[in-house]
Scaffold this active site. Structure first.
Site, PDB file in Angstrom:
ATOM      1  N   ASP A   1      -5.910  -5.954  10.392  1.00 37.17           N
ATOM      2  CA  ASP A   1      -7.238  -5.309  10.364  1.00 37.17           C
ATOM      3  C   ASP A   1      -8.372  -6.287  10.057  1.00 37.17           C
ATOM      4  O   ASP A   1      -9.489  -6.143  10.561  1.00 37.17           O
ATOM      5  CB  ASP A   1      -7.263  -4.103   9.408  1.00 37.17           C
ATOM      6  CG  ASP A   1      -6.682  -4.393   8.028  1.00 37.17           C
ATOM      7  OD1 ASP A   1      -6.272  -5.528   7.772  1.00 37.17           O
ATOM      8  OD2 ASP A   1      -6.649  -3.449   7.206  1.00 37.17           O
TER       9      ASP A   1
ATOM     10  N   LYS B   1       0.801  -1.236   0.000  1.00 39.90           N
ATOM     11  CA  LYS B   1       0.000   0.000   0.000  1.00 39.90           C
ATOM     12  C   LYS B   1       0.833   1.285   0.000  1.00 39.90           C
ATOM     13  O   LYS B   1       0.462   2.272   0.624  1.00 39.90           O
ATOM     14  CB  LYS B   1      -0.956   0.008   1.200  1.00 39.90           C
ATOM     15  CG  LYS B   1      -1.983  -1.104   1.170  1.00 39.90           C
ATOM     16  CD  LYS B   1      -2.870  -1.107   2.379  1.00 39.90           C
ATOM     17  CE  LYS B   1      -2.156  -1.655   3.593  1.00 39.90           C
ATOM     18  NZ  LYS B   1      -3.070  -1.989   4.698  1.00 39.90           N
TER      19      LYS B   1
HETATM   20  C1  BGC Z   1      -1.998  -6.015   3.732  1.00 40.41           C
HETATM   21  C2  BGC Z   1      -2.904  -6.751   4.696  1.00 40.41           C
HETATM   22  C3  BGC Z   1      -4.090  -5.880   5.084  1.00 40.41           C
HETATM   23  C4  BGC Z   1      -4.782  -5.358   3.831  1.00 40.41           C
HETATM   24  C5  BGC Z   1      -5.975  -4.464   4.140  1.00 40.41           C
HETATM   25  C6  BGC Z   1      -2.794  -5.440   2.571  1.00 40.41           C
HETATM   26  O1  BGC Z   1      -1.981  -4.652   1.766  1.00 40.41           O
HETATM   27  O2  BGC Z   1      -1.000  -6.876   3.246  1.00 40.41           O
HETATM   28  O3  BGC Z   1      -2.202  -7.144   5.864  1.00 40.41           O
HETATM   29  O4  BGC Z   1      -4.987  -6.657   5.840  1.00 40.41           O
HETATM   30  O5  BGC Z   1      -3.865  -4.626   3.047  1.00 40.41           O
HETATM   31  O6  BGC Z   1      -5.612  -3.341   4.873  1.00 40.41           O
END
Ligand code: BGC
Length: 408
Positions: A145, A110
């Protein structure tokens, strides 16, 4: 597939004051959660903006920023001064957990890319930063989350089978029979027969064997900070859908099929076509597609659009959004089939801005699941918008860890 170390289901009888932190996107959220024992709770919270420089700087600086935010939160609440508090740390990135409050970061997702964090234990790094400020706060649990979302919803609806995030990123977790979890051996003091597994489904098919990737997906992947990682996430999550649509529009422009072959500096800028525009355009039902015109001409700087241009753009947005929902339907169906839940009354707890703001998403997901299992089976599956996993859900997990002396 990562064992979360969260076993058993909440009863609603949990009580106590817990701190909860949520780091995962634009803001850091600090909460004080009071569990009241009758299925109800109270939350006080404050938000702190995470500047971009912190997301790409050194992990020590990010941890010091988090600790200073906790400090500021506690100073505003004198009744908490000096009190020992247990804290749940919602850290929504792939963490290989080794205990309920221990785990190493496998990789960033992200758009985060802090140095000196990958392969390190993120709970220890934050605990050290809290100690540097002399705060009497102990990290009782690290929480994904999705796991917080599942627990928060199961607190009131024990039949909840999965927790799903459809936001900036995407991921899911579900209750698995402990006997089937090969990556974890049950210690003698654990009697529960289920553990929540954090799937990290965003990383599905990083080998690029089955996902039907297009040239637009490939371009996005090549240009991203995490090339060849999180490939499923890159086809379904809020951070990416606008960019896939932008890539498709650029290609149509280059073929002289859109905007008479004209683009604009914004249209040529990576990430400039936000997913929020995609959802607004898809939901634009005006006769002349006036909201679409506003976004294309005033926000994206396209000099002039015809109705035909706007209709094409609306189709592109629809294709990208519907494909995302259908791919998510595949993920959900795989898990629910594996758990024997198809045809049974089932609740899937979903949170995240994409699910919340994209009104067609649920209908498209259901449509695809009905094609696979038939209407009668899919009618029994409820998608609930579950809020506050990182507050309530995380606090319940901190309580479980605290009361069962699970944390290191
Ligand atoms: C992460 C996860 C997370 C998801 C939603 C992903 O990029 O790897 O750990 O649960 O985003 O936030």
């Amino acid at each position: 597939m990562i064992p979360s170390y969260v076993t058993g289901r909440p009863t609603g009888k949990e009580t106590g004051d817990y701190l909860a932190l949520d780091l995962g996107g634009t803001n850091l959220r600090v909460c004080l959660v009071t569990l009241k024992g009758n299925g109800s709770h109270e939350i006080e919270q404050a938000k702190f903006k995470v500047e971009d420089s912190l997301k790409t700087g050194d992990m020590v600086d990010l941890c010091d920023f988090i600790a200073s935010s906790v400090d500021a939160f506690l100073q505003e609440r004198p009744h908490l001064t000096g009190k020992h508090l247990e804290l749940a740390y919602t850290f929504s990135f792939p963490i290989l957990q080794t205990a309920i409050n221990r785990g190493t970061l496998k990789q960033w997702t992200k758009g985060f890319s802090c140095k000196n964090a990958v392969e390190k234990d993120v709970a220890i790094l934050l605990q050290e930063a809290l100690s540097r400020r002399g705060l009497p706060v102990h990290i009782a649990a690290i929480v994904n989350d999705t796991v917080g979302t599942l627990l928060a919803h199961a607190y009131r609806h024990p039949e909840t089978a999965m927790g799903v995030i459809m936001g900036t990123g995407s991921n899911a977790c579900y209750y698995e029979k402990i006997d089937k979890i090969q990556k974890w051996t049950r210690p003698e003091n654990i009697e529960d027969d289920e553990m929540v597994v954090n799937m990290e489904w965003g990383a599905f098919d990083n080998e690029r064997r089955v996902l039907p990737m297009t040239q637009y997906d490939n371009k996005l992947n090549r240009e991203s900070r995490n090339v060849h990682q999180q490939l499923y996430e890159k086809m379904v999550a809020g951070m990416y859908l606008g960019e896939i649509a932008r890539n498709a529009m650029i290609s149509l422009i280059d073929h002289m099929l859109l905007f008479s072959g004209e683009s604009s500096p914004s249209m040529n800028t990576q990430w400039a076509f936000e997913t929020a525009y995609l959802t607004q355009i898809e939901c634009d039902t005006s006769k002349d597609l006036s909201r679409t015109r506003d976004i294309l001409e005033n926000t994206m700087g396209i000099p002039l659009t015809t109705l035909a241009d706007r209709q094409i753009v609306k189709h592109v947005c629809g294709f990208v959004g519907r494909r995302a929902a259908r791919l998510v339907a595949c993920g959900l169906s795989g898990v629910l089939s594996h758990c024997g839940q198809i045809g049974q009354p089932t609740v899937v707890a979903i949170d995240g801005s994409l699910f919340e703001k994209y009104s067609h998403f649920e209908a498209y997901t259901r449509e695809a699941m009905e094609e696979m299992f038939g209407q009668a089976s899919v009618e029994k599956i409820r998608f609930d918008h579950a809020k506050d996993g990182s507050g309530l859900g995380a606090a319940i997990i901190a309580m479980i860890a605290d009361q069962h002396h699970l944390s290191a």
